[in-house]
Design a protein around this motif. Sequence first.
Motif, short mmCIF file in Angstrom:
data_model
loop_
_atom_site.label_atom_id
_atom_site.label_comp_id
_atom_site.label_asym_id
_atom_site.label_seq_id
_atom_site.Cartn_x
_atom_site.Cartn_y
_atom_site.Cartn_z
N SER A 22 40.22 -3.16 -13.45
CA SER A 22 40.17 -1.98 -14.32
C SER A 22 41.20 -2.05 -15.43
O SER A 22 41.06 -1.37 -16.45
N ASN A 23 42.26 -2.85 -15.24
CA ASN A 23 43.34 -2.90 -16.22
C ASN A 23 43.37 -4.18 -17.04
O ASN A 23 44.29 -4.37 -17.85
N THR A 41 46.55 9.27 -11.02
CA THR A 41 45.22 8.80 -11.42
C THR A 41 45.10 8.53 -12.92
O THR A 41 44.03 8.12 -13.38
N PRO A 49 49.53 -3.98 -12.59
CA PRO A 49 49.10 -2.58 -12.74
C PRO A 49 50.11 -1.72 -13.50
O PRO A 49 49.80 -0.60 -13.89
N ALA A 87 44.27 4.95 -13.79
CA ALA A 87 42.95 4.61 -13.23
C ALA A 87 41.83 5.17 -14.08
O ALA A 87 40.75 4.59 -14.15
N THR A 132 43.82 5.71 -5.96
CA THR A 132 45.26 5.51 -6.10
C THR A 132 45.77 4.64 -4.95
O THR A 132 45.21 4.64 -3.85
N LYS A 140 42.84 -3.44 -4.46
CA LYS A 140 43.59 -4.32 -5.37
C LYS A 140 42.66 -4.93 -6.40
O LYS A 140 42.99 -5.01 -7.59
N GLY A 199 51.75 3.18 -14.03
CA GLY A 199 51.08 2.69 -12.83
C GLY A 199 51.55 3.32 -11.54
O GLY A 199 51.47 2.68 -10.47
N GLU A 246 41.64 -2.21 -8.98
CA GLU A 246 42.73 -1.84 -9.90
C GLU A 246 43.01 -2.95 -10.90
O GLU A 246 43.19 -2.70 -12.09
#
Length: 626
Positions: free
Chosen positions: A249-250, A326, A387, A329, A546, A243, A321, A246
């Motif tokens: 990363s966003n 992927t 996400p 991601a 993922t 979590k 998302g 992710e």
Amino acid sequence: MIERPITDWLPLTKKEVEKRGWDEVDVVLVSGDAYVDHPAFGTAVIGRIMESEGFKVAVVAQPNWKDDLRDFKKFGRPKYFFGVTAGCMDSMVNHYTANKRLRSNDSYTPGGEAGFRPDYATTVYSNILKELYPDVPVLIGGIEASLRRVTHYDYWKDQLMPTILADSKADLLVYGMGEQPLRELLKLVREGVPLNTIRNVNQIAYLQDSEAELPSDKGWETVELASHEVCLQDKIRYAANFKIVEVESNKWQANRIIQKVGNQTLVINPPFKIMDEKEIDASFDLPYTRLPHPKYKTRGTIPAYEMIKFSINMHRGCFGGCSFCTISAHQGKFIASRSEKSIMKEVEEVTKHPEFKGYISDLGGPSANMYRMKGKDEAICARCTSPSCIHPVICSNLDTSHKPITELYKKVDAHPKVKKAFVGSGIRYDLLVDDFNKNNKDNNHDEYMEQLITRHVSGRLKVAPEHTSDDTLRVMRKPSFKYFKLFKQKYDKISDKHNLNQPLIPYFISSHPGCEEADMANLAAETKDLGFRLEQVQDFTPTPMTVAEVIYYSGVHPYTLKPVFTAKTKEEKLDQNRYFFWYKPEFRSLIRSRLNKLKRPDLADRLLSNPKKQETRVEKKMGKKR
């Protein structure tokens, strides 16, 4: 093959280097794919960027790693560093099916021939280079390195693996789409900074001694994950790590992530903000030949190239998302769209290809109809940690207008050398359903659908509802199946209006986390009732980075840490998968037996009754004659 000067390509041989008059090479790129000089192939993009920055670049494509390492030595020691990628796919996904059976072909190799890259190609190549040239820095990137940058579950070894930096012994990792960090790295390298000492560039990762201090000149806040060793002992802590990764990363204003691995610390710097139009145009407008290297002309065509040689990629990123995917991601959830000028310039280039017959195979992207979609207020996006922009509902700040893409389609249609421009990429059908997409007040998605169906469908249209069970769809981060039904009604209405017979081809996944056996039986029954005989069957594969992979390994959802059922054994997977083929006589008795055991005889009756009558009704509905 088109006859062009060999110097139009990046050099693949020592002789090609000499033809350019070079005494040495600045950077050597090693790739698991054959070299295709096209913007859809990462090695070409990275090589052309380096070339545009004044670097002398050579490519080692699909080197022999088994018993003769001369391919790795043919250019000698590069001045600055080696760049390594497994290619456009994770090498394990490339090599094996969901059942871990070895594939018999490779779409990124001439003739589609398998066996030209190793398992875990990034790690294998990097280790060989470190053995041959221990003092030359190695930079790894591409989807395999990107999605394995932290502790991750490897489905093929069935074990938790540390960051790929540990096993590959590489000095630096670029994650995500590499243009922005690469240009920064090249600037520093040109100024004399050794690649293996660079620490303050966004979107890179590296290992350092745990006793060493973290660089502080960027002012990044730091978030620490549970260590790799803790994850090995505690699946819940591993799930909780995901979590954090992710979310960070966003985010536009993300934190630096660290994780202890043995006596070292993995450091992952925050990502760059998504590329603006000028930056992404610069990447696509580089002087690609758009052709495979001439050395392959006697070995057969490269299937992946044949698929995309007359296609146009209009944007990157996906805000869906989806739990099993992927794309976000690696490419990010925010959309980076090219300008119309850049796209139309590429259309013109495609029409000049001597094999072009007037048909563009795809005007698309990761999700074909997300072009130019973005937040109305960027300040809201900058604070967002979700996400997905469309799950569980469409964000009220998301501009979902289809006007820009509709107008672009029309401009491509108007090109005098283009007879038809098709949309081969999958579309997000939920963005086209009024009941789900309530942001679009002017109904321009109706205009888009009319344009799409009447001008841009090549016989059939691909969509991906993925499942029919609401419980499974929530785990997948996909909308309720009722919206697919509404989309199909709309699609059929427009098709009937124009007397078109262009069937929808829906994609579904079996054995996904959250899916029980009865859910698959219900999926088969619901799609049967809609007139589908499913042939596009995909069994779930847990790929690194993922949500679904984390659930598969840990047994819990990383956001709630609550248990989620997942079919894991070969028998459980087969029990789910066979429902796709309810129409095959050899499965009928077994399906009825399984459903009776599950105390769902109602589903058996619905699924198996009157197959001939059902088949006749469906064929008549689709305009076929028996």
